[in-house]
Design an enzyme around this catalytic site. Structure first.
Site, PDB file in Angstrom:
ATOM      1  N   ARG A  48       0.675  -1.128   0.047  1.00 17.67           N
ATOM      2  CA  ARG A  48       0.143  -0.148  -0.079  1.00 17.67           C
ATOM      3  C   ARG A  48       0.873   1.278   0.098  1.00 17.67           C
ATOM      4  NH1 ARG A  48      -2.151   2.463   4.261  1.00 17.67           N
ATOM      5  NH2 ARG A  48      -2.379   0.424   5.557  1.00 17.67           N
ATOM      6  N   TYR A 102     -13.351  12.253 -19.695  1.00 20.01           N
ATOM      7  CA  TYR A 102     -14.083  10.730 -19.321  1.00 20.01           C
ATOM      8  C   TYR A 102     -15.349  10.561 -18.396  1.00 20.01           C
ATOM      9  CZ  TYR A 102     -14.044   5.887 -17.382  1.00 20.01           C
ATOM     10  OH  TYR A 102     -14.146   4.910 -17.091  1.00 20.01           O
ATOM     11  N   ASP A 174      -5.940  13.797 -18.682  1.00 21.18           N
ATOM     12  CA  ASP A 174      -5.447  12.566 -18.385  1.00 21.18           C
ATOM     13  C   ASP A 174      -5.169  12.466 -19.981  1.00 21.18           C
ATOM     14  OD1 ASP A 174      -6.765   9.621 -19.236  1.00 21.18           O
ATOM     15  OD2 ASP A 174      -9.221  10.296 -18.099  1.00 21.18           O
ATOM     16  N   LYS A 199      -6.640   0.834 -20.624  1.00 26.99           N
ATOM     17  CA  LYS A 199      -6.360   0.936 -21.809  1.00 26.99           C
ATOM     18  C   LYS A 199      -5.162   0.623 -22.396  1.00 26.99           C
ATOM     19  CE  LYS A 199     -10.745   2.306 -20.695  1.00 26.99           C
ATOM     20  NZ  LYS A 199     -11.083   3.282 -20.109  1.00 26.99           N
TER      21      LYS A 199
HETATM   22  C1  LIG Z   1     -10.835   4.589 -18.674  1.00 29.67           C
HETATM   23  C2  LIG Z   1     -10.669   6.062 -18.636  1.00 29.67           C
HETATM   24  C3  LIG Z   1     -10.462   6.414 -17.534  1.00 29.67           C
HETATM   25  C4  LIG Z   1     -10.669   5.620 -15.903  1.00 29.67           C
HETATM   26  O1  LIG Z   1     -10.114   4.316 -15.804  1.00 29.67           O
HETATM   27  P1  LIG Z   1     -10.255   3.292 -15.402  1.00 29.67           P
HETATM   28  O2  LIG Z   1      -9.166   2.158 -15.235  1.00 29.67           O
HETATM   29  O3  LIG Z   1     -11.090   2.764 -15.524  1.00 29.67           O
HETATM   30  O4  LIG Z   1     -10.254   3.287 -13.384  1.00 29.67           O
HETATM   31  C5  LIG Z   1     -10.579   7.862 -17.231  1.00 29.67           C
HETATM   32  N1  LIG Z   1      -9.689   8.391 -18.920  1.00 29.67           N
HETATM   33  C6  LIG Z   1     -10.402   7.654 -19.498  1.00 29.67           C
HETATM   34  C7  LIG Z   1      -9.649   8.870 -20.876  1.00 29.67           C
HETATM   35  C8  LIG Z   1     -10.482   6.054 -19.698  1.00 29.67           C
HETATM   36  O5  LIG Z   1     -11.047   6.260 -21.147  1.00 29.67           O
END
Ligand SMILES: *Cc1c(COP(=O)(O)O)cnc(C)c1O
Length: 389
Positions: A48, A102, A174, A199
């Site tokens: 953690r 998102y 992001d 992703k």
């Molecule tokens: C999927 C996604 C997230 C969130 O990610 P998780 O791994 O599902 O928590 C955040 N930003 C974008 C652009 C995403 O495609």
């Protein structure tokens, strides 16, 4: 190994490997322990605390990929987003976020920030004026996402970094859709780079994970909250993510190439009205994308002609799978109006440019010819059906 001298695919394959000194195996061993001998006051090893051998190794790889000093690996993209935002915001502060984000990030902001006494504003558009007009005396953070989902509009990284500097704000991005292969926001002056590793970094649709890359100082701040919130990633999955990232460079470049060719094909196809891809000269942000991205990514959105039912079309595809998620080696497709943006009214969707017939394609690494053939057979099937009716 000094990351400064290494190129992308070498970083992906090797940097941050955990050395197998005992057996000299070619890959990192997994250290699964949750209990380690006490070393000294400074080193208390515990998963953690983000400091197991596998966590530290993978963080080094990600930091190198994003040209950052340091990184942290999280249990999901949202753990990375929420921990980063909360690390830099306290009661009485304000954050400016770009208009299209998102869905999970949007929900976190509108559903959770109020309880911490944190105020927020969404911009009307993506221009400098749109961001500037939302900045208040108590603003501390600007949060952006580029390319955005699903219309793949581009936010100007240099403009955001400058605006933030003038106003002494922390910038967060992001960077999930671009991946570090196509875009390194830190090179443009952005402070904190966040990924849903679920992703492109994972890339095989079988890992849930997240990451944050930034300066030592910022990462220390995010770590300090992160260890209390408890969003770190299990070492088993850390290991799997390290393995997946070995092919990140070659996967994403193959997806870039496929997507560019498909986008060109779609833009000349009579079954399609509009194509959204930042690598097409017709995309309104093409010049900006070219300035700040090395590749244009594997995401394409398009609108089918109104006489082709998008649900029937998706159901008729044989290779391209319907899927909410994205960025795997397999091509997947989704209707934003029926999934990610289903809770908005039709009017609100229209305002955001998301039509009922819009589809978002996550281009995989299959052969382009087979993907085009799949598209064509699905269109023919839907057309034949509508004639029968
Ligand atoms: C999927 C996604 C997230 C969130 O990610 P998780 O791994 O599902 O928590 C955040 N930003 C974008 C652009 C995403 O495609």
């Amino acid at each position: 190994m000094n990351s400064k001298n290494l190129m992308l695919n070498t970083i992906c394959t090797h940097l941050g490997e955990v050395k197998d000194n005992q057996y000299k195996g070619a890959v990192s061993p997994i250290y699964t322990a949750t209990s380690y001998a006490y070393e000294n006051v400074d080193v208390k090893r515990y998963p953690r605390y983000f400091n197991t051998p596998n966590q530290i190794g993978l963080a080094k790889k990600l930091a190198a990929l994003e040209h950052a000093e340091s990184a942290l690996i999280f249990g999901s993209g949202m753990a990375a987003v929420s921990t980063s935002l909360l690390a830099f915001l306290k009661a009485g502060d304000h954050v400016v976020l770009q208009k299209v984000l998102y869905g999970g990030t949007y929900n976190f902001v509108v559903e959770e920030l109020k309880r911490f006494g944190i105020d927020f504003s969404f911009t009307e558009g993506l221009s400098e004026k749109d961001f500037e007009e939302k900045i208040k005396p108590n603003t501390k953070v600007i949060f952006i996402e580029t390319p955005s989902n699903p219309l793949l509009s581009i936010t100007d990284l240099t403009m955001i970094a400058k605006l933030a500097k003038t106003n002494q704000l922390i910038t967060m991005i992001d960077n999930t859709f671009a991946s570090p292969v196509n875009q390194n926001p830190i090179d443009f002056g952005i402070d904190v780079v966040i990924h849903s590793a679920t992703k492109y970094l994972g890339g095989h649709s079988d890992i849930l994970a997240g990451a944050v890359c930034s300066s030592e100082e910022n990462i220390e701040k995010i770590f300090s909250l992160g260890k209390n919130l408890g969003g770190s990633l299990s070492d088993y999955t850390v290991w799997l993510l390290e393995r997946s990232i070995k092919t990140l460079g070659i996967r994403v470049k193959a997806q870039n190439r496929n997507a560019k060719k498909l986008a060109k094909y779609f833009s000349k196809n009579e079954a399609i009205d509009t194509v959204y891809y930042p690598g097409l000269k017709t995309h309104p942000d093409y010049e900006l994308a070219k300035e700040q991205m090395r590749g244009f990514g594997g995401m394409i959105s398009f609108e089918l002609k109104s006489d082709i039912d998008s649900v029937e079309f998706v159901n008729s595809l044989e290779i391209i799978k319907p899927s909410m998620s994205l960025a795997g080696v397999e091509s997947t497709i989704v209707s934003p109006a029926k999934t990610s943006h289903a809770l908005l009214s039709q009017e609100e969707r229209k305002k955001q440019g998301i039509s009922e017939n819009l589809l978002r394609l996550s281009v995989g690494i299959e052969d382009k010819r087979d993907l085009i053939a799949d598209f064509e057979q699905a269109v023919s099937k839907v057309k034949a059906k509508s004639i029968l009716i």
